[in-house]
Design a protein around this motif. Structure first.
Motif, PDB file in Angstrom:
ATOM      1  N   VAL A 166      11.650   9.015 -10.573  1.00 13.82           N
ATOM      2  CA  VAL A 166      11.913  10.427 -10.822  1.00 13.82           C
ATOM      3  C   VAL A 166      10.527  10.397 -11.262  1.00 13.82           C
ATOM      4  N   GLN A 167       9.870  10.471 -12.344  1.00 13.22           N
ATOM      5  CA  GLN A 167       8.313  10.015 -13.599  1.00 13.22           C
ATOM      6  C   GLN A 167       9.044  11.399 -14.033  1.00 13.22           C
ATOM      7  N   SER A 168       9.454  12.991 -13.741  1.00 17.46           N
ATOM      8  CA  SER A 168       9.783  13.494 -14.482  1.00 17.46           C
ATOM      9  C   SER A 168      10.593  14.673 -13.847  1.00 17.46           C
ATOM     10  N   GLY A 199       0.686  -1.178   0.097  1.00 19.45           N
ATOM     11  CA  GLY A 199       0.021  -0.044  -0.246  1.00 19.45           C
ATOM     12  C   GLY A 199       0.890   1.490   0.289  1.00 19.45           C
ATOM     13  N   CYS A 200       0.265   1.921   0.193  1.00 16.40           N
ATOM     14  CA  CYS A 200       0.958   3.481  -0.393  1.00 16.40           C
ATOM     15  C   CYS A 200       0.399   4.896   0.146  1.00 16.40           C
ATOM     16  N   ASP A 201       1.125   5.717   1.075  1.00 17.43           N
ATOM     17  CA  ASP A 201      -0.294   6.889   1.657  1.00 17.43           C
ATOM     18  C   ASP A 201       0.580   8.171   0.569  1.00 17.43           C
ATOM     19  N   LYS A 202       0.842   8.227  -0.402  1.00 17.45           N
ATOM     20  CA  LYS A 202       2.030   9.214  -1.263  1.00 17.45           C
ATOM     21  C   LYS A 202       0.754   9.723  -2.086  1.00 17.45           C
ATOM     22  N   PHE A 203       0.300   9.101  -2.678  1.00 19.83           N
ATOM     23  CA  PHE A 203      -0.777  10.260  -2.965  1.00 19.83           C
ATOM     24  C   PHE A 203      -0.890  10.716  -4.848  1.00 19.83           C
ATOM     25  N   CYS A 204       0.143  10.618  -5.585  1.00 20.90           N
ATOM     26  CA  CYS A 204       0.847  10.838  -6.917  1.00 20.90           C
ATOM     27  C   CYS A 204      -0.654  11.329  -7.435  1.00 20.90           C
ATOM     28  N   ALA A 205      -0.772  11.674  -8.522  1.00 19.53           N
ATOM     29  CA  ALA A 205      -1.746  12.113  -9.087  1.00 19.53           C
ATOM     30  C   ALA A 205      -2.155  11.351 -10.144  1.00 19.53           C
ATOM     31  N   PHE A 206      -1.417  10.627 -10.026  1.00 17.97           N
ATOM     32  CA  PHE A 206      -1.698   9.638 -12.011  1.00 17.97           C
ATOM     33  C   PHE A 206      -1.394   8.472 -11.142  1.00 17.97           C
ATOM     34  N   CYS A 207      -1.325   7.692  -9.931  1.00 18.92           N
ATOM     35  CA  CYS A 207      -1.451   5.830  -9.614  1.00 18.92           C
ATOM     36  C   CYS A 207      -2.596   5.698  -8.416  1.00 18.92           C
ATOM     37  N   VAL A 208      -2.552   4.326  -9.229  1.00 20.42           N
ATOM     38  CA  VAL A 208      -3.992   3.770  -8.666  1.00 20.42           C
ATOM     39  C   VAL A 208      -3.949   3.225  -7.393  1.00 20.42           C
ATOM     40  N   VAL A 209      -2.821   2.719  -6.890  1.00 19.34           N
ATOM     41  CA  VAL A 209      -2.232   1.952  -5.480  1.00 19.34           C
ATOM     42  C   VAL A 209      -2.443   1.898  -4.337  1.00 19.34           C
ATOM     43  N   PRO A 210      -2.478   3.934  -3.389  1.00 21.85           N
ATOM     44  CA  PRO A 210      -3.459   4.359  -2.572  1.00 21.85           C
ATOM     45  C   PRO A 210      -5.076   3.123  -3.072  1.00 21.85           C
ATOM     46  N   TYR A 211      -5.578   3.104  -3.400  1.00 30.71           N
ATOM     47  CA  TYR A 211      -6.783   3.506  -3.955  1.00 30.71           C
ATOM     48  C   TYR A 211      -6.448   1.424  -4.089  1.00 30.71           C
ATOM     49  N   SER A 217      10.910   2.068  -4.719  1.00 32.33           N
ATOM     50  CA  SER A 217      11.374   3.791  -3.249  1.00 32.33           C
ATOM     51  C   SER A 217      10.822   4.676  -4.125  1.00 32.33           C
ATOM     52  N   HIS A 218      10.541   6.227  -2.622  1.00 35.38           N
ATOM     53  CA  HIS A 218      10.241   6.690  -3.115  1.00 35.38           C
ATOM     54  C   HIS A 218      11.711   7.870  -2.776  1.00 35.38           C
ATOM     55  N   PRO A 219      11.824   9.398  -3.345  1.00 39.93           N
ATOM     56  CA  PRO A 219      13.196   9.396  -3.419  1.00 39.93           C
ATOM     57  C   PRO A 219      12.907  10.151  -1.505  1.00 39.93           C
ATOM     58  N   GLY A 273       7.975  -4.056  -2.117  1.00 39.28           N
ATOM     59  CA  GLY A 273       6.397  -2.855  -1.186  1.00 39.28           C
ATOM     60  C   GLY A 273       6.750  -1.695  -2.145  1.00 39.28           C
ATOM     61  N   GLN A 274       5.136  -1.480  -2.707  1.00 38.20           N
ATOM     62  CA  GLN A 274       4.942   0.045  -3.634  1.00 38.20           C
ATOM     63  C   GLN A 274       5.528   1.040  -2.935  1.00 38.20           C
ATOM     64  N   ASN A 275       5.693   1.371  -1.733  1.00 38.29           N
ATOM     65  CA  ASN A 275       7.032   2.154  -1.000  1.00 38.29           C
ATOM     66  C   ASN A 275       7.857   1.588  -0.307  1.00 38.29           C
ATOM     67  N   ASN A 312       2.070  15.753  -7.410  1.00 34.52           N
ATOM     68  CA  ASN A 312       1.858  15.574  -6.403  1.00 34.52           C
ATOM     69  C   ASN A 312       3.174  14.480  -6.106  1.00 34.52           C
ATOM     70  N   ARG A 313       4.115  14.965  -6.261  1.00 39.63           N
ATOM     71  CA  ARG A 313       5.444  13.889  -6.066  1.00 39.63           C
ATOM     72  C   ARG A 313       6.486  14.716  -4.825  1.00 39.63           C
ATOM     73  N   LYS A 314       5.784  15.868  -4.544  1.00 37.40           N
ATOM     74  CA  LYS A 314       6.389  16.818  -2.388  1.00 37.40           C
ATOM     75  C   LYS A 314       7.986  16.399  -3.601  1.00 37.40           C
TER      76      LYS A 314
END
Ligand code: 5AD
Ligand code: SF4
Length: 440
Positions: free
Chosen positions: A268-270, A163-175, A241-243, A207-209, A280-282
């Motif tokens: 990094v995505q972009s 699971g993931c709490d990051k909620f990147c604006a493109f990603c379904v994983v948190p759902y 991993s997330h940066p 792990g997703q994150n 929303n990569r923060k």
């Protein structure tokens, strides 16, 4: 009451889509259904149960599953006792809709409910339908059957966090996979020991994150140091991993933990600050570049891998050029790149979209650059000595194939090497997707 089934030796066919976590989940589901009298088969025609372990991360995932189910209709018509199940993230996202659209489906199980599979199997054997897409509190892996002692290959995946709490604006994983949950480290160590007893020498923590792992006081680095003490385990990797979760201890471990391999997947995505914000990569582009410098400071030979999305809503040619520039600045030995695709329910799906042909053109340009870097880094291995963990026999007699520390596939002529051995290999050639070497 499942006893009558257990000696039947029924056959299970699992088709796995998507990420490594699904590969791990499929393995655990097969082990769990082993307790119900199933052994796995590679041929769907032989199967008494077919499970599709699905992925929802990118475009048309659900439609692909519906067409696969359509193809299975004939098989079900020939063999009415055949049970068909849908697992994974499409099961989670579509739920009961799957049975509505394809009434021949007997079982739908979301990724958090796999430990309930034995009971669900018993229900479908009685001719009932079984649906479970809950997010239960219990640790599904703990409730699943423990790992069998049977000898297995030298590499394995081990899920430590989901699971993931990051909620990147493109990603379904948190759902689809839900909120971030970490497994307690003692259970992971126990599972690692079981894997090592079965012949495993390299474990990839999943792990997703994964670097947000908090099942150990010392975070992921703490877990890695505990795994470092497991006798017989030679190599540790982790993904994805997330940066923002690369803490100091984890960076340092790359320089000080010998079992931690010099390979890091850090998407990094972009490369555009505007797009990173919209995603929303923060973190900013500069923060990412500085982070990579720090990790390379700890481990200069690190091979870096990444994920990129082109054509995210609002991406202009200048934003895309920022991504190309970041790639040139950072240098990737491995990379995955995708055209942005709308995922229903995610914030970016509602925004104005970039034209398909623009996306495709950018994808081609990015992939050409990434491909070039990947080849250059692979070619630069010629003349270097690497350690290869041999995993299987090659196509030619006397040849074996394994992976270097940097995850390059390496083949070599061998005479006294067994699967699971780690040997020094001098790299002598670089081919399309592999390196050729000589044992030294
Ligand atoms: N469109 C395109 N690529 C996506 N990814 C995740 N969601 C999307 C999407 N909607 C990519 C990201 C992520 C990888 C697993 O898949 O790059 O890191
Ligand atoms: Fe998806 Fe990864 Fe972002 Fe989590 S961190 S929302 S899994 S892309």
């Amino acid at each position: 009451m499942s006893a009558p089934n257990k000696s039947n030796n029924k056959k299970l066919f699992i088709k796995t889509y998507g990420c490594q976590m699904n590969v791990y989940d499929s393995e655990r589901m097969a082990e769990s259904l082993g307790g119900q009298g199933y052994e796995t088969t590679q041929t769907p025609e032989d199967a008494d149960m077919i499970l599709l372990n699905t992925c929802h991360i990118r475009e048309k995932a659900a439609e692909k599953i519906y067409s696969e189910l359509g193809r299975l209709k004939g098989l079900k018509a020939e063999k009415p006792d055949l049970k068909i199940g849908v697992a994974g993230c499409v099961a989670q996202a579509e739920g009961a809709e799957i049975m509505k659209r394809q009434p021949m489906v007997d079982l739908v199980v979301g990724p958090q409910s796999y430990h309930r599979l034995p009971a669900m199997e018993e229900a479908v054997t009685k001719g009932e339908k079984a649906l479970d897409t809950d997010f239960p509190e219990d640790d599904k892996f703990e409730t699943l059957k423990s790992r069998p002692k049977a000898k297995r290959g030298p590499t394995a995946f081990l899920t430590v966090q989901e699971g993931c709490d990051k909620f990147c604006a493109f990603c379904v994983v948190p759902y689809t996979r839900g909120a971030e949950v970490s497994r307690p480290s003692e259970r992971i160590i126990r599972e690692a020991q079981e894997l090592v007893e079965a012949g495993v020498r390299e474990i990839t923590l999943l792990g997703q994150n994964v670097n947000a792992y908090h099942g150990h006081d010392g975070g992921l680095a703490g877990l890695i140091w505990d795994l470092d003490k497991v006798d017989g385990l030679e190599r540790i990797r982790f993904t994805t991993s997330h940066p923002n979760d690369m803490d100091d201890a984890l960076i340092e471990a790359h320089g000080t933990c010998d079992k931690l391999m010099p390979y890091l997947h850090l998407p990094v995505q972009s490369g555009s600050d505007k797009i990173l914000k919209a995603m929303n990569r923060k973190h900013t582009r500069d923060e990412y570049i500085k982070l990579i410098e720090r990790i390379r400071g700890a481990r200069p030979d690190l091979l870096l891998s990444g994920d990129f999305i082109v054509g995210f809503p609002g991406e202009t040619e200048a934003d895309f050029e920022d991504t190309m520039d970041l790639v040139r600045t950072v240098g990737y030995g491995q990379a995955y790149s995708f055209k942005y695709s709308t995922r229903p329910g995610t914030p970016a799906a509602e925004r104005a979209q970039v034209d398909e042909d623009v996306k495709l053109d950018r994808l081609h340009r990015l992939q050409a650059l990434l491909g070039e870097q990947q080849r250059d880094i692979q070619d630069s291995m010629i003349g270097r000595k690497v350690k290869v963990l041999f995993e299987k026999h090659g196509r030619e007699a006397g040849q074996m194939i394994g992976k270097s520390e940097y995850l390059h596939a390496v083949f070599a002529e061998v005479s006294d090497v067994s699967i699971g051995d780690i040997r020094d290999v001098l790299i002598v050639k670089s081919e399309r997707n592999s390196l050729g070497g000589e044992i030294c």
